[in-house]
Enzyme design. Structure first.
Site, PDB file in Angstrom:
ATOM      1  N   CYS A  66      43.227 -25.602   7.339  1.00  0.00           N
ATOM      2  CA  CYS A  66      42.488 -25.864   6.094  1.00  0.00           C
ATOM      3  C   CYS A  66      43.238 -26.970   5.359  1.00  0.00           C
ATOM      4  CB  CYS A  66      42.316 -24.586   5.262  1.00  0.00           C
ATOM      5  SG  CYS A  66      43.826 -23.824   4.660  1.00  0.00           S
ATOM      6  N   HIS A  99      61.361 -16.547  16.511  1.00  0.00           N
ATOM      7  CA  HIS A  99      61.807 -15.413  15.694  1.00  0.00           C
ATOM      8  C   HIS A  99      60.676 -14.495  15.243  1.00  0.00           C
ATOM      9  CE1 HIS A  99      65.974 -17.159  14.354  1.00  0.00           C
ATOM     10  NE2 HIS A  99      65.775 -17.233  15.665  1.00  0.00           N
TER      11      HIS A  99
HETATM   12  C1  RB5 Z   1      39.778 -26.628  -0.051  1.00  0.00           C
HETATM   13  O1  RB5 Z   1      39.684 -27.550  -1.082  1.00  0.00           O
HETATM   14  C2  RB5 Z   1      41.161 -25.992  -0.019  1.00  0.00           C
HETATM   15  O2  RB5 Z   1      41.325 -25.178  -1.127  1.00  0.00           O
HETATM   16  C3  RB5 Z   1      41.360 -25.215   1.258  1.00  0.00           C
HETATM   17  O3  RB5 Z   1      41.189 -26.074   2.331  1.00  0.00           O
HETATM   18  C4  RB5 Z   1      42.714 -24.588   1.441  1.00  0.00           C
HETATM   19  O4  RB5 Z   1      43.724 -25.505   1.196  1.00  0.00           O
HETATM   20  C5  RB5 Z   1      42.923 -23.317   0.767  1.00  0.00           C
HETATM   21  O5  RB5 Z   1      43.958 -22.665   0.919  1.00  0.00           O
END
Ligand code: RB5
Length: 152
Positions: A66, A99
């Site tokens: 993400c 680990h």
């Molecule tokens: C998206 O904007 C962002 O919040 C997501 O990709 C992530 O970083 C959340 O933890």
């Protein structure tokens, strides 16, 4: 290596596609749980089914991406048997295997470059768990997972 579960939101989409390229080159099987574009979306929608697949042993490991890696790790570690670690560099990836026997690698598309991500994935795939005292420590976490839930 058995199947790898892949998950991303819009912030990690490009990274996930780069990881797929690397896995293809190495003939490693994966299941892509999405997302499939850089359009804004909610990371739990992709992390939940992918983490469940690792938790249930359908996928041997997972690679989740993400924006920061944080959301993916928060979701994934709610599942029994999942050990998800956010890695910003090769050292962290190596340690997470040696680990912590990490079975989910999380990376941030706004944190690491595509080239760095490929190096991180490579070392994470190639590093074996050390066992020994580290296994004893992980057993203590499994005990928590197995403990009966308090009545509400
Ligand atoms: C998206 O904007 C962002 O919040 C997501 O990709 C992530 O970083 C959340 O933890």
């Amino acid at each position: 290596m058995n199947q790898i579960a892949l998950a991303a939101d819009h912030g990690g989409y490009e990274l996930k596609e780069a990881v797929k390229q690397l896995l293809d080159e190495r003939a490693i099987t994966y299941r892509d749980f999405g997302t499939n574009s850089d359009e804004s979306c909610d990371y739990p929608d992709y992390a939940v089914p992918a983490a469940r697949s690792v938790s249930e042993g359908i996928s041997e490991r997972g690679i989740f991406c993400c924006g920061s890696a944080a959301g993916m790790v928060i979701v994934a570690n709610k599942f029994p048997g999942v050990r998800a670690v956010a890695c910003q560099n090769e050292w962290a990836a190596c340690m997470s295997r040696l680990h912590n026997d990490a079975n989910i690698l999380a990376m941030g598309g706004r944190v690491v470059s595509l080239e760095e991500a490929k190096r991180i994935v490579t070392i994470w795939l190639e590093t074996e768990f050390e066992g020994g005292r580290h296994a004893r420590r992980l057993d203590k976490i499994t005990d928590i997972e197995d403990a009966p839930q308090p009545a509400s």
